[in-house]
Design a protein around this motif. Structure first.
Motif, PDB file in Angstrom:
ATOM      1  N   PHE A   1      83.917  78.188  45.987  1.00  0.00           N
ATOM      2  CA  PHE A   1      83.919  76.730  46.048  1.00  0.00           C
ATOM      3  C   PHE A   1      85.318  76.174  46.262  1.00  0.00           C
ATOM      4  CE2 PHE A   1      84.235  72.697  43.597  1.00  0.00           C
ATOM      5  CZ  PHE A   1      83.487  71.900  44.451  1.00  0.00           C
ATOM      6  N   VAL A   2      86.261  76.520  45.393  1.00  0.00           N
ATOM      7  CA  VAL A   2      87.585  75.898  45.464  1.00  0.00           C
ATOM      8  C   VAL A   2      88.376  76.349  46.684  1.00  0.00           C
ATOM      9  CG1 VAL A   2      87.713  75.566  42.968  1.00  0.00           C
ATOM     10  CG2 VAL A   2      88.694  77.645  43.985  1.00  0.00           C
ATOM     11  N   SER A   3      88.107  77.562  47.175  1.00  0.00           N
ATOM     12  CA  SER A   3      88.846  78.079  48.328  1.00  0.00           C
ATOM     13  C   SER A   3      88.192  77.731  49.655  1.00  0.00           C
ATOM     14  CB  SER A   3      88.989  79.606  48.231  1.00  0.00           C
ATOM     15  OG  SER A   3      87.728  80.242  48.408  1.00  0.00           O
ATOM     16  N   GLY A   4      86.977  77.184  49.609  1.00  0.00           N
ATOM     17  CA  GLY A   4      86.279  76.872  50.840  1.00  0.00           C
ATOM     18  C   GLY A   4      85.879  78.110  51.617  1.00  0.00           C
ATOM     19  N   GLN A   5      85.602  79.210  50.899  1.00  0.00           N
ATOM     20  CA  GLN A   5      85.208  80.482  51.521  1.00  0.00           C
ATOM     21  C   GLN A   5      83.819  80.859  50.995  1.00  0.00           C
ATOM     22  OE1 GLN A   5      88.797  82.590  50.042  1.00  0.00           O
ATOM     23  NE2 GLN A   5      89.192  83.090  52.192  1.00  0.00           N
ATOM     24  N   PRO A   6      82.756  80.315  51.588  1.00  0.00           N
ATOM     25  CA  PRO A   6      81.406  80.542  51.052  1.00  0.00           C
ATOM     26  C   PRO A   6      80.940  81.983  51.107  1.00  0.00           C
ATOM     27  CG  PRO A   6      81.319  79.480  53.203  1.00  0.00           C
ATOM     28  CD  PRO A   6      82.752  79.443  52.772  1.00  0.00           C
ATOM     29  N   ASP A   7      81.596  82.821  51.899  1.00  0.00           N
ATOM     30  CA  ASP A   7      81.184  84.222  52.010  1.00  0.00           C
ATOM     31  C   ASP A   7      82.118  85.175  51.282  1.00  0.00           C
ATOM     32  OD1 ASP A   7      78.988  83.562  53.649  1.00  0.00           O
ATOM     33  OD2 ASP A   7      80.292  83.493  55.421  1.00  0.00           O
ATOM     34  N   TYR A   8      83.074  84.629  50.528  1.00  0.00           N
ATOM     35  CA  TYR A   8      84.003  85.514  49.808  1.00  0.00           C
ATOM     36  C   TYR A   8      83.219  86.392  48.839  1.00  0.00           C
ATOM     37  CZ  TYR A   8      87.678  87.235  46.780  1.00  0.00           C
ATOM     38  OH  TYR A   8      88.511  88.063  46.065  1.00  0.00           O
TER      39      TYR A   8
END
Length: 296
Positions: free
Chosen positions: A267-274
């Motif tokens: 969420f906070v990093s804007g990386q939905p596939d992390y």
């Protein structure tokens, strides 16, 4: 704990998109590594954040005015300019810290000038603030500002890192006294701890003759808490190691905590596939019913 990065990072496009004022200097934003530390542990510590003369002025204001202000109003309008507390929270380094975690235009929730008098002992005091909070991903922050030197003998607030994802009824943990990984705020004057409001915490006994003050301020976000920090080091391999931190109290449920951290980091990093490791999150992402519907 890490100190705020002093690197100048070109984030003008982000400023324009978010409407960040000129008072927030890019060099005071948290780095991605620091943000990962906050996601994993729920707190960050910054010594020498507030100058000594301002600490002394704040202490005087704290002792003379301990009531709530205008709850739910824009944080910027909470204190008039020229007040010690107002000047403190308008410091560029404090503004950068706040922006990194809750974004622009946060709301004032409440404050408390906590006092533990000299010689006052405290019993078990473990608790979690505002447990009635059902928001997904979003989080409030609390800043604990120590205007005077707080050595170990004076006590200080204790925190249990990583507990922000364990929502409980406050009374359930009130008698807890010892947990692996617990830390406490022994620090010089001018130190600010910033922490997720869900972190389990409490006050310790003061075995000195000097009264101990800690100024706690809670802020609410008004916009998505996505990439408000310096993302220049977003691909730093240290982030994976930080998110995997074991604080000691998790025991066999470390994987549960890790999954919650990964969800927050996405969420906070804007990386939905992390993901952490080889498709660590696949068990909760695989939806056979949805796949069957799509195939039909």
């Amino acid at each position: 704990p890490a100190a705020i990065s002093d690197r100048a990072v070109p984030i003008q496009s982000d400023r324009e998109r978010r409407g960040v004022g000129d008072t927030i200097m890019s060099e005071h934003l948290l780095s991605s590594v620091q943000m990962a530390q906050f996601v994993a542990s729920g707190y960050l510590k910054f010594e020498d954040m507030v100058p000594q003369d301002l600490c002394e002025a704040c202490l005087e204001e704290m002792t003379n005015n301990r009531g709530y202000l205008a709850v739910g109003t824009p944080f910027e309008s909470t204190w008039p300019t020229g007040t010690a507390l107002g000047d403190t929270f308008r410091l560029p380094q404090v503004q950068g810290l706040i922006h990194s975690l809750v974004g622009p235009d946060p709301l004032y929730d409440h404050h408390a000038a906590h006092l533990v008098k000299g010689g006052q002992t405290r019993g078990p005091d473990m608790h979690q603030d505002s447990v009635i909070d059902f928001r997904e991903n979003y989080f409030d922050i609390q800043l604990s500002f120590f205007p005077v030197d707080t050595p170990d003998k004076m006590g200080g607030t204790f925190l249990v890192p990583g507990t922000q994802y364990r929502s409980v009824r406050t009374g359930e943990i009130h008698i807890y006294q010892h947990m692996r990984g617990k830390i406490w705020a022994t620090c010089p004057a001018g130190t600010i701890f910033v922490w997720n409001t869900g972190v389990w915490h409490g006050a310790r006994s003061n075995y000195t003759e000097q009264d101990r003050y800690m100024y706690k301020l809670r802020l609410n976000p008004t916009r998505p808490q996505v990439r408000n920090f310096d993302t220049a080091d977003l691909e730093d391999p240290e982030i994976r190691q930080i998110l995997n931190t074991n604080h000691g109290w998790e025991g066999n449920e470390h994987r549960y905590e890790l999954m919650r951290r990964v969800q927050m980091w996405r969420f906070v990093s804007g990386q939905p596939d992390y993901d952490q490791g080889e498709r660590f999150m696949r068990r909760i992402e695989y939806r056979p019913q949805a796949a069957g519907v799509a195939a039909g």
